[in-house]
Design an enzyme around this catalytic site. Structure first.
Site, PDB file in Angstrom:
ATOM      1  N   TYR A 158      46.575 -32.917  37.478  1.00 15.65           N
ATOM      2  CA  TYR A 158      45.418 -32.992  38.368  1.00 15.65           C
ATOM      3  C   TYR A 158      44.152 -33.390  37.619  1.00 15.65           C
ATOM      4  O   TYR A 158      43.356 -34.200  38.105  1.00 15.65           O
ATOM      5  CB  TYR A 158      45.204 -31.660  39.093  1.00 15.65           C
ATOM      6  CG  TYR A 158      46.313 -31.299  40.050  1.00 15.65           C
ATOM      7  CD1 TYR A 158      46.690 -32.160  41.076  1.00 15.65           C
ATOM      8  CD2 TYR A 158      46.993 -30.100  39.933  1.00 15.65           C
ATOM      9  CE1 TYR A 158      47.709 -31.837  41.954  1.00 15.65           C
ATOM     10  CE2 TYR A 158      48.013 -29.758  40.817  1.00 15.65           C
ATOM     11  CZ  TYR A 158      48.372 -30.628  41.815  1.00 15.65           C
ATOM     12  OH  TYR A 158      49.373 -30.304  42.682  1.00 15.65           O
ATOM     13  N   SER A 208      51.009 -29.185  35.537  1.00 18.15           N
ATOM     14  CA  SER A 208      50.336 -29.541  36.795  1.00 18.15           C
ATOM     15  C   SER A 208      48.822 -29.565  36.631  1.00 18.15           C
ATOM     16  O   SER A 208      48.151 -30.449  37.173  1.00 18.15           O
ATOM     17  CB  SER A 208      50.727 -28.558  37.902  1.00 18.15           C
ATOM     18  OG  SER A 208      52.093 -28.706  38.211  1.00 18.15           O
ATOM     19  N   GLY A 245      54.779 -38.372  42.282  1.00 16.67           N
ATOM     20  CA  GLY A 245      53.649 -37.463  42.482  1.00 16.67           C
ATOM     21  C   GLY A 245      52.337 -38.209  42.646  1.00 16.67           C
ATOM     22  O   GLY A 245      51.519 -37.879  43.505  1.00 16.67           O
TER      23      GLY A 245
END
Length: 170
Positions: free
Chosen positions: A137, A133, A103
């Site tokens: 981020y 997630s 990722g």
């Protein structure tokens, strides 16, 4: 080992599989209406509506074909205040392959692409309950605009579009 590459027309079945896995992860699998035919036409036709990167995994010293285990679907759009931006529509790595840097490398590749094309930023949305997630981020410096600037996400569904596009009754 993993490898990132630009998606090809032959990848649409894997891309759709991953879209469905992401939807299942977000408990929205019944909302995936897209077909392989539409993905093929929309992403690999004369005027692509999206671009896609796939992540392949192949065990070292293996004769087996590489397996597509992640993807990022994106497109370019325009913000009248700041100019070009890259919009990350979907981004997913199969659970058993998370934590291997895949990722992070996808985001690095997209960031490089955004800078190369002179984009002012990269935008994306994350489901409210998708805390892993959100943290992924945030650790990389993403700003949560829903909190910072108070933006709300809206949509017109197909029925609303048809209603608005129809001639007004007199």
């Amino acid at each position: 080992m993993f490898k990132l590459r630009k998606a090809e027309p032959g990848d649409v079945s894997d891309i759709l599989r991953l879209i469905k896995e992401l939807a299942k992860y977000e408990e929205m699998e019944d909302r995936v209406l897209l077909t392989e035919k539409e993905l093929l036409e929309d992403g690999f036709g004369e005027t692509p509506f999206y671009h896609c990167i796939v992540a392949e995994w192949q065990e070292e010293q293996s004769n087996k074909e590489p397996e597509v285990i992640g993807f990022a679907m994106y497109y370019f759009t325009y913000d009248p205040w700041t100019g070009k931006l890259l919009y990350l529509e979907d981004f997913f790595v199969v659970e058993e392959y998370r934590g291997k840097g895949i990722g992070s490398e996808i985001l690095k590749l997209l960031s490089h692409l955004a800078m190369k094309t002179r984009c002012s930023s990269m935008h994306f949305i994350v489901a409210e309950g998708n805390h892993p997630s959100i943290e992924f981020y945030k650790r990389r410096g993403a700003d949560d605009l829903s909190k910072e600037e108070g933006w709300r996400l809206f949509r017109f569904d197909k029925d609303s579009l048809l209603k608005m596009a129809s001639p007004a009754e007199e």
